[in-house]
Design a protein around this motif. Sequence first.
Motif, PDB file in Angstrom:
ATOM      1  N   SER A 117       0.856  -1.110  -0.180  1.00 52.27           N
ATOM      2  CA  SER A 117       0.085   0.001  -0.017  1.00 52.27           C
ATOM      3  C   SER A 117       0.766   1.136   0.013  1.00 52.27           C
ATOM      4  O   SER A 117       0.428   2.226  -0.349  1.00 52.27           O
ATOM      5  CB  SER A 117      -1.001   0.126   1.215  1.00 52.27           C
ATOM      6  N   VAL A 118       2.163   1.109   0.421  1.00 50.77           N
ATOM      7  CA  VAL A 118       2.972   2.230   0.500  1.00 50.77           C
ATOM      8  C   VAL A 118       4.177   2.271  -0.094  1.00 50.77           C
ATOM      9  O   VAL A 118       4.809   1.195  -0.257  1.00 50.77           O
ATOM     10  CB  VAL A 118       3.187   2.548   2.175  1.00 50.77           C
ATOM     11  N   ALA A 119       4.471   3.496  -0.897  1.00 49.17           N
ATOM     12  CA  ALA A 119       5.944   3.535  -1.541  1.00 49.17           C
ATOM     13  C   ALA A 119       6.463   4.538  -1.391  1.00 49.17           C
ATOM     14  O   ALA A 119       5.834   5.830  -1.122  1.00 49.17           O
ATOM     15  CB  ALA A 119       5.401   3.681  -2.945  1.00 49.17           C
ATOM     16  N   LEU A 120       7.801   4.677  -1.145  1.00 47.33           N
ATOM     17  CA  LEU A 120       8.604   5.684  -0.409  1.00 47.33           C
ATOM     18  C   LEU A 120       9.723   5.939  -1.819  1.00 47.33           C
ATOM     19  O   LEU A 120      10.083   4.958  -2.478  1.00 47.33           O
ATOM     20  CB  LEU A 120       9.645   5.466   0.423  1.00 47.33           C
ATOM     21  N   SER A 121       9.789   7.203  -2.087  1.00 48.56           N
ATOM     22  CA  SER A 121      10.954   7.535  -3.092  1.00 48.56           C
ATOM     23  C   SER A 121      12.278   7.486  -2.557  1.00 48.56           C
ATOM     24  O   SER A 121      12.521   7.291  -1.207  1.00 48.56           O
ATOM     25  CB  SER A 121      10.596   9.003  -3.433  1.00 48.56           C
ATOM     26  N   GLU A 122      13.294   8.075  -3.019  1.00 44.84           N
ATOM     27  CA  GLU A 122      14.657   7.909  -2.571  1.00 44.84           C
ATOM     28  C   GLU A 122      14.724   8.985  -1.654  1.00 44.84           C
ATOM     29  O   GLU A 122      14.301  10.258  -1.995  1.00 44.84           O
ATOM     30  CB  GLU A 122      15.695   7.887  -3.607  1.00 44.84           C
ATOM     31  N   TRP A 123      15.371   8.681  -0.515  1.00 43.28           N
ATOM     32  CA  TRP A 123      15.736   9.773   0.742  1.00 43.28           C
ATOM     33  C   TRP A 123      16.669  10.751  -0.093  1.00 43.28           C
ATOM     34  O   TRP A 123      17.677  10.232  -0.801  1.00 43.28           O
ATOM     35  CB  TRP A 123      16.261   9.434   1.801  1.00 43.28           C
ATOM     36  N   THR A 124      16.405  12.082   0.215  1.00 41.14           N
ATOM     37  CA  THR A 124      17.605  13.102  -0.207  1.00 41.14           C
ATOM     38  C   THR A 124      17.895  13.974   0.894  1.00 41.14           C
ATOM     39  O   THR A 124      17.301  14.125   1.911  1.00 41.14           O
ATOM     40  CB  THR A 124      17.022  14.071  -1.344  1.00 41.14           C
ATOM     41  N   ILE A 125      19.288  14.425   0.788  1.00 33.59           N
ATOM     42  CA  ILE A 125      19.698  15.304   1.872  1.00 33.59           C
ATOM     43  C   ILE A 125      20.675  16.188   1.206  1.00 33.59           C
ATOM     44  O   ILE A 125      21.203  16.166   0.131  1.00 33.59           O
ATOM     45  CB  ILE A 125      20.402  14.501   3.016  1.00 33.59           C
ATOM     46  N   GLY A 126      20.683  17.390   1.941  1.00 35.15           N
ATOM     47  CA  GLY A 126      21.636  18.336   1.459  1.00 35.15           C
ATOM     48  C   GLY A 126      21.912  19.598   2.496  1.00 35.15           C
ATOM     49  O   GLY A 126      21.037  19.589   3.358  1.00 35.15           O
ATOM     50  N   GLU A 127      22.949  20.245   2.327  1.00 36.90           N
ATOM     51  CA  GLU A 127      23.012  21.442   3.239  1.00 36.90           C
ATOM     52  C   GLU A 127      22.068  22.631   3.067  1.00 36.90           C
ATOM     53  O   GLU A 127      21.391  22.645   1.651  1.00 36.90           O
ATOM     54  CB  GLU A 127      24.603  21.866   3.123  1.00 36.90           C
ATOM     55  N   LEU A 128      21.772  23.385   3.907  1.00 35.73           N
ATOM     56  CA  LEU A 128      20.495  24.432   3.861  1.00 35.73           C
ATOM     57  C   LEU A 128      20.939  25.056   2.395  1.00 35.73           C
ATOM     58  O   LEU A 128      22.092  25.809   2.461  1.00 35.73           O
ATOM     59  CB  LEU A 128      20.669  25.167   4.981  1.00 35.73           C
ATOM     60  N   GLY A 129      19.921  25.103   1.677  1.00 30.53           N
ATOM     61  CA  GLY A 129      20.100  26.005   0.264  1.00 30.53           C
ATOM     62  C   GLY A 129      20.963  25.394  -0.580  1.00 30.53           C
ATOM     63  O   GLY A 129      21.099  26.335  -1.646  1.00 30.53           O
ATOM     64  N   GLN A 130      21.487  24.296  -0.286  1.00 31.87           N
ATOM     65  CA  GLN A 130      22.177  23.618  -1.409  1.00 31.87           C
ATOM     66  C   GLN A 130      21.382  22.543  -2.205  1.00 31.87           C
ATOM     67  O   GLN A 130      20.560  21.972  -1.594  1.00 31.87           O
ATOM     68  CB  GLN A 130      23.361  23.191  -0.835  1.00 31.87           C
TER      69      GLN A 130
END
Length: 302
Positions: free
Chosen positions: A15-28
Motif C-alpha cells: 500500500s505504501v511506496a517511498l521515493s529515494e531519501w534526499t539530503i543536502g546542506e541548507l540552500g544547496q
Amino acid sequence: MRRIALPFLTLSDDSVALSEWTIGELGQPRFPLAEILEDWDYEKDLEIGVEVTVDLHQASLDLALDAASLKLAAVLVVGTGAGSLPRVTHYACIKIIDRGNTSVRLEATLAGHTLSSQLHLEIRILLDGPIASGSQLSPRFKGAKLWRTDLRVLLEDGGESRFPIELTSFTDSFQGMPEQNAPWYMQWDPSNFHADFGGNVRLYVNSDNEEIAHRFVDGDRILLQAIVADVMTQMITTALDQENEDDFLVTFEQGSIGQQTRVWIETAFSGQNRQSISAMRRNYPGRFHASILAAAELRGEE
C-alpha cells in the motif's frame, strides 16, 4: 514485512511506496542519502526529504475502510544520538493523505548543532479518519499506527567520543569577555550530563593567537594533549563535585556527556573508586592533574 501485531488491521507494504531519501546542506542541491553522511560538521544545517505515496484502493482493502472517506496522516519523525534508541526525537513533518492527494513530500530542516552520532529517520502512517466505521477489525481511533519504516544514518564516523572544534577569532566572538585572551575555550552545560556529547560540547581555539593557531592546525601533539586534558579536567571535576553516590555516572547512555566522562575517569584513574579519586584531588592535586594529562596523551595515540 513491517506489519505490527496489533488488535486491528494495518497497512501492507504493497500500500505504501517511498521515493529515494534526499539530503543536502541548507540552500544547496540535495543528493541521495547514504548510510554514512561524509564531509559534514556540526556547523552545517541539513535539509532532508522523501516522497510518500499510498495506494488508497489497496489501503482500503487492508483496513476494511471506505476508500472515498479514508484519510491518513504521513509523519516524519527525526531522532538523533548514539545507540539503538535516539536520545532526542521530534515530529518534523506531518502531511494528510486522502482521495484528492495520495502522494505527499515530507521534508524537514535539521539544525546541525542539535545532531549527534546518528540520524534516526522514521516514517509513520497513522489513521486520520474515518473513525468508528468499517469492520470489527478496522482501526477505530485517530492516530492509530498503521505502518512504519525507519532508516539510520551515521554522521561521519558515528560521532562517538568526539566534539566539534572551531578555529575562530576570540576578539570577534568574545570581545570584552574574560574568554577573549584565552588560547582555547570549551562551551558546554555542566548541569546536563545526559546531553549528547557530540551535539552539546564545542571547543573554540583562538585564531588571534597566531602561535596557538599554527600549532593547532599542524596537529602539535603537546598542544592537543593540553587541550584534551583541559576538557577532561573540567568534566571530571564537575562530576566529582556532584552530591550523588558512586553510581552517578553509571546510568548515562552511550554518547552522552556522562558516559564520556565515565570513560575518561576509568582511563585516568583505573581501578580507583570515587572516594579515592576525590581524596587524591584534595590531597595530591599535582598527581590528580598529572593523571589526567597522561590519559589525554594516551588517547591521542589511539
